[in-house]
Design a protein around this motif. Structure first.
Motif, PDB file in Angstrom:
ATOM      1  N   ALA A  10      -3.742 -38.324  -7.791  1.00  0.00           N
ATOM      2  CA  ALA A  10      -5.073 -37.802  -8.091  1.00  0.00           C
ATOM      3  C   ALA A  10      -6.060 -38.937  -8.328  1.00  0.00           C
ATOM      4  N   VAL A  11      -5.606 -39.982  -9.013  1.00  0.00           N
ATOM      5  CA  VAL A  11      -6.480 -41.129  -9.270  1.00  0.00           C
ATOM      6  C   VAL A  11      -6.822 -41.835  -7.962  1.00  0.00           C
ATOM      7  N   GLN A  12      -5.849 -41.949  -7.071  1.00  0.00           N
ATOM      8  CA  GLN A  12      -6.092 -42.583  -5.772  1.00  0.00           C
ATOM      9  C   GLN A  12      -7.110 -41.786  -4.950  1.00  0.00           C
ATOM     10  N   LYS A  13      -7.032 -40.465  -5.012  1.00  0.00           N
ATOM     11  CA  LYS A  13      -7.989 -39.631  -4.282  1.00  0.00           C
ATOM     12  C   LYS A  13      -9.399 -39.805  -4.843  1.00  0.00           C
ATOM     13  N   VAL A  14      -9.507 -39.903  -6.174  1.00  0.00           N
ATOM     14  CA  VAL A  14     -10.813 -40.127  -6.790  1.00  0.00           C
ATOM     15  C   VAL A  14     -11.381 -41.461  -6.338  1.00  0.00           C
ATOM     16  N   ARG A  15     -10.540 -42.474  -6.329  1.00  0.00           N
ATOM     17  CA  ARG A  15     -11.011 -43.795  -5.905  1.00  0.00           C
ATOM     18  C   ARG A  15     -11.478 -43.771  -4.455  1.00  0.00           C
ATOM     19  N   GLN A  16     -10.732 -43.109  -3.590  1.00  0.00           N
ATOM     20  CA  GLN A  16     -11.123 -43.053  -2.184  1.00  0.00           C
ATOM     21  C   GLN A  16     -12.421 -42.288  -2.000  1.00  0.00           C
ATOM     22  N   TYR A  17     -12.620 -41.235  -2.792  1.00  0.00           N
ATOM     23  CA  TYR A  17     -13.870 -40.476  -2.718  1.00  0.00           C
ATOM     24  C   TYR A  17     -15.053 -41.359  -3.103  1.00  0.00           C
ATOM     25  N   GLY A 146     -37.177 -51.635 -16.545  1.00  0.00           N
ATOM     26  CA  GLY A 146     -36.674 -50.397 -17.135  1.00  0.00           C
ATOM     27  C   GLY A 146     -35.188 -50.186 -16.996  1.00  0.00           C
ATOM     28  N   ALA A 147     -34.463 -51.123 -16.342  1.00  0.00           N
ATOM     29  CA  ALA A 147     -33.033 -50.944 -16.104  1.00  0.00           C
ATOM     30  C   ALA A 147     -32.236 -51.052 -17.398  1.00  0.00           C
ATOM     31  N   LEU A 148     -31.180 -50.244 -17.505  1.00  0.00           N
ATOM     32  CA  LEU A 148     -30.274 -50.309 -18.641  1.00  0.00           C
ATOM     33  C   LEU A 148     -29.379 -51.537 -18.522  1.00  0.00           C
ATOM     34  N   VAL A 149     -28.923 -52.040 -19.657  1.00  0.00           N
ATOM     35  CA  VAL A 149     -28.046 -53.213 -19.648  1.00  0.00           C
ATOM     36  C   VAL A 149     -26.737 -52.907 -18.931  1.00  0.00           C
ATOM     37  N   ASP A 150     -26.182 -51.725 -19.162  1.00  0.00           N
ATOM     38  CA  ASP A 150     -24.920 -51.299 -18.550  1.00  0.00           C
ATOM     39  C   ASP A 150     -25.180 -49.987 -17.819  1.00  0.00           C
ATOM     40  N   PHE A 151     -24.901 -49.950 -16.517  1.00  0.00           N
ATOM     41  CA  PHE A 151     -25.204 -48.726 -15.747  1.00  0.00           C
ATOM     42  C   PHE A 151     -24.396 -47.524 -16.226  1.00  0.00           C
ATOM     43  N   ALA A 167     -14.020 -42.544 -15.111  1.00  0.00           N
ATOM     44  CA  ALA A 167     -15.081 -43.494 -15.448  1.00  0.00           C
ATOM     45  C   ALA A 167     -14.607 -44.932 -15.277  1.00  0.00           C
ATOM     46  N   SER A 168     -13.352 -45.206 -15.609  1.00  0.00           N
ATOM     47  CA  SER A 168     -12.823 -46.567 -15.458  1.00  0.00           C
ATOM     48  C   SER A 168     -12.765 -46.979 -13.994  1.00  0.00           C
ATOM     49  N   ILE A 169     -12.387 -46.040 -13.132  1.00  0.00           N
ATOM     50  CA  ILE A 169     -12.352 -46.337 -11.701  1.00  0.00           C
ATOM     51  C   ILE A 169     -13.774 -46.454 -11.161  1.00  0.00           C
ATOM     52  N   LEU A 170     -14.652 -45.553 -11.580  1.00  0.00           N
ATOM     53  CA  LEU A 170     -16.043 -45.588 -11.121  1.00  0.00           C
ATOM     54  C   LEU A 170     -16.696 -46.914 -11.472  1.00  0.00           C
ATOM     55  N   ARG A 171     -16.526 -47.380 -12.698  1.00  0.00           N
ATOM     56  CA  ARG A 171     -17.124 -48.651 -13.118  1.00  0.00           C
ATOM     57  C   ARG A 171     -16.721 -49.772 -12.172  1.00  0.00           C
ATOM     58  N   ARG A 172     -15.452 -49.873 -11.869  1.00  0.00           N
ATOM     59  CA  ARG A 172     -14.967 -50.983 -11.037  1.00  0.00           C
ATOM     60  C   ARG A 172     -15.455 -50.874  -9.600  1.00  0.00           C
ATOM     61  N   GLU A 173     -15.538 -49.654  -9.080  1.00  0.00           N
ATOM     62  CA  GLU A 173     -16.040 -49.485  -7.723  1.00  0.00           C
ATOM     63  C   GLU A 173     -17.537 -49.805  -7.648  1.00  0.00           C
ATOM     64  N   LEU A 174     -18.295 -49.429  -8.668  1.00  0.00           N
ATOM     65  CA  LEU A 174     -19.720 -49.760  -8.683  1.00  0.00           C
ATOM     66  C   LEU A 174     -19.929 -51.263  -8.836  1.00  0.00           C
ATOM     67  N   GLN A 175     -19.074 -51.918  -9.614  1.00  0.00           N
ATOM     68  CA  GLN A 175     -19.180 -53.366  -9.763  1.00  0.00           C
ATOM     69  C   GLN A 175     -18.849 -54.087  -8.459  1.00  0.00           C
ATOM     70  N   GLU A 176     -18.058 -53.455  -7.609  1.00  0.00           N
ATOM     71  CA  GLU A 176     -17.681 -54.053  -6.321  1.00  0.00           C
ATOM     72  C   GLU A 176     -18.616 -53.611  -5.201  1.00  0.00           C
ATOM     73  N   GLY A 248     -18.321 -40.738 -27.921  1.00  0.00           N
ATOM     74  CA  GLY A 248     -19.591 -40.250 -27.403  1.00  0.00           C
ATOM     75  C   GLY A 248     -20.219 -41.054 -26.295  1.00  0.00           C
ATOM     76  N   THR A 249     -19.470 -41.946 -25.639  1.00  0.00           N
ATOM     77  CA  THR A 249     -20.060 -42.747 -24.562  1.00  0.00           C
ATOM     78  C   THR A 249     -19.026 -43.048 -23.487  1.00  0.00           C
ATOM     79  N   TYR A 250     -19.520 -43.313 -22.274  1.00  0.00           N
ATOM     80  CA  TYR A 250     -18.656 -43.754 -21.175  1.00  0.00           C
ATOM     81  C   TYR A 250     -18.846 -45.246 -20.896  1.00  0.00           C
ATOM     82  N   LYS A 251     -19.426 -45.940 -21.834  1.00  0.00           N
ATOM     83  CA  LYS A 251     -19.525 -47.393 -21.769  1.00  0.00           C
ATOM     84  C   LYS A 251     -18.273 -47.974 -22.413  1.00  0.00           C
ATOM     85  N   ALA A 252     -17.559 -48.835 -21.695  1.00  0.00           N
ATOM     86  CA  ALA A 252     -16.246 -49.291 -22.147  1.00  0.00           C
ATOM     87  C   ALA A 252     -16.189 -50.793 -22.375  1.00  0.00           C
TER      88      ALA A 252
END
Length: 263
Positions: A10-17, A146-151, A167-176, A248-252
């Motif tokens: 399931a995690v692999q499918k999320v990453r591919q999406y 106006g940009a946030l420090v952490d997306f 969220a952990s996978i999303l962060r890394r894909e956005l950073q790449e 209360g946050t998705y900032k890690a």
């Protein structure tokens, strides 16, 4: 504390999406060098000196030209909307009135990217282009007003255990985002739930007994995500990734540790 294990498939499918939604068009991924004339069509022969002058009028550039896709090391605004990735991402979405915007950097040996989260009123193309003037080399991307420090501060969700792993996978894909060639890092990591047996490993500490992706939830609202990858290009290694989220946050706060290297 409660711990939930999540299936690797399931995690692999999320990453591919996520990867498919962040894919860049060829014109941005590998821009063609700009030339004075389009060689596919010969310009008409000038009939006079005036006509010869007209032939070069199109080549005169404005004083402040906005960089278009190029391989000359000039940052430019990407036409891709990174925020579209969250439209169907399980458990996560963009906060109302926020947008993700991306910039790209291209040189012959590779490329880089940068993503920012900002309020919609600051996300027009003209405003994004204004930030290009203060950009530099690969290490100095544009930072729009106006940009946030952490997306990830612009991301909200249903607080389910699986949403934090997403969220952990999303962060890394956005950073790449937009990274090419020798600048790639996360794209060399493959998600795993078992130790690859075909490789002889030198362990820096005791090998983990369970490599299944896990999410630990604490009574005070904190969440910890743990998963493992194998870096498949030299130096080949097994990594443990541990992300910790405050309530209360998705900032890690992220830690990526090499547990073993290929002998």
């Amino acid at each position: 504390m409660t711990i939930q294990k999540l299936p690797l498939e399931a995690v692999q499918k999320v990453r591919q999406y996520i990867k498919s939604n962040l894919a860049l068009p060829e014109s941005e991924n590998y821009p063609k060098p700009q030339t004075l004339f389009d060689t596919s069509e010969e310009p008409p022969e000038p009939e006079s000196l005036d006509a010869l002058g007209d032939l070069f009028k199109f080549a005169s550039l404005p004083e402040e030209e906005t960089p278009s896709p190029n391989t000359e090391g000039h940052w430019f605004v990407s036409a891709v909307n990174p925020g579209s990735t969250l439209l169907k991402l399980p458990g996560l979405k963009l906060k109302p009135n926020f947008r993700l915007a991306g910039y790209l950097y291209r040189v012959p040996e590779g490329g880089a990217g940068s993503i920012w989260a900002l309020p919609e009123e600051f996300s027009t193309t003209a405003q994004l282009e204004q930030a290009l003037a203060a950009s530099g080399d690969r290490a100095q991307p544009p930072q729009p007003s106006g940009a946030l420090v952490d997306f990830m501060e612009a991301v909200e969700g249903d607080r389910s255990p699986s949403s934090y792993l997403v969220a952990s996978i999303l962060r890394r894909e956005l950073q790449e985002f937009g990274v090419l060639g020798k600048y790639c890092e996360w794209s060399h990591h493959h998600l795993i739930n078992t130790i690859p047996p075909q490789i002889k490993w030198q362990w820096r500490k005791e090998a983990p007994k369970d490599l299944t992706p896990k999410v630990a939830s604490f009574p005070d609202g904190r969440v910890a995500v743990e998963f493992f990858t194998c870096r498949v290009v030299p130096p080949v290694a097994i990594f443990r990734h541990l992300d910790q989220y405050v309530a209360g946050t998705y900032k890690a706060t992220c830690a990526n540790q090499a547990l073993a290297i290929k002998v």
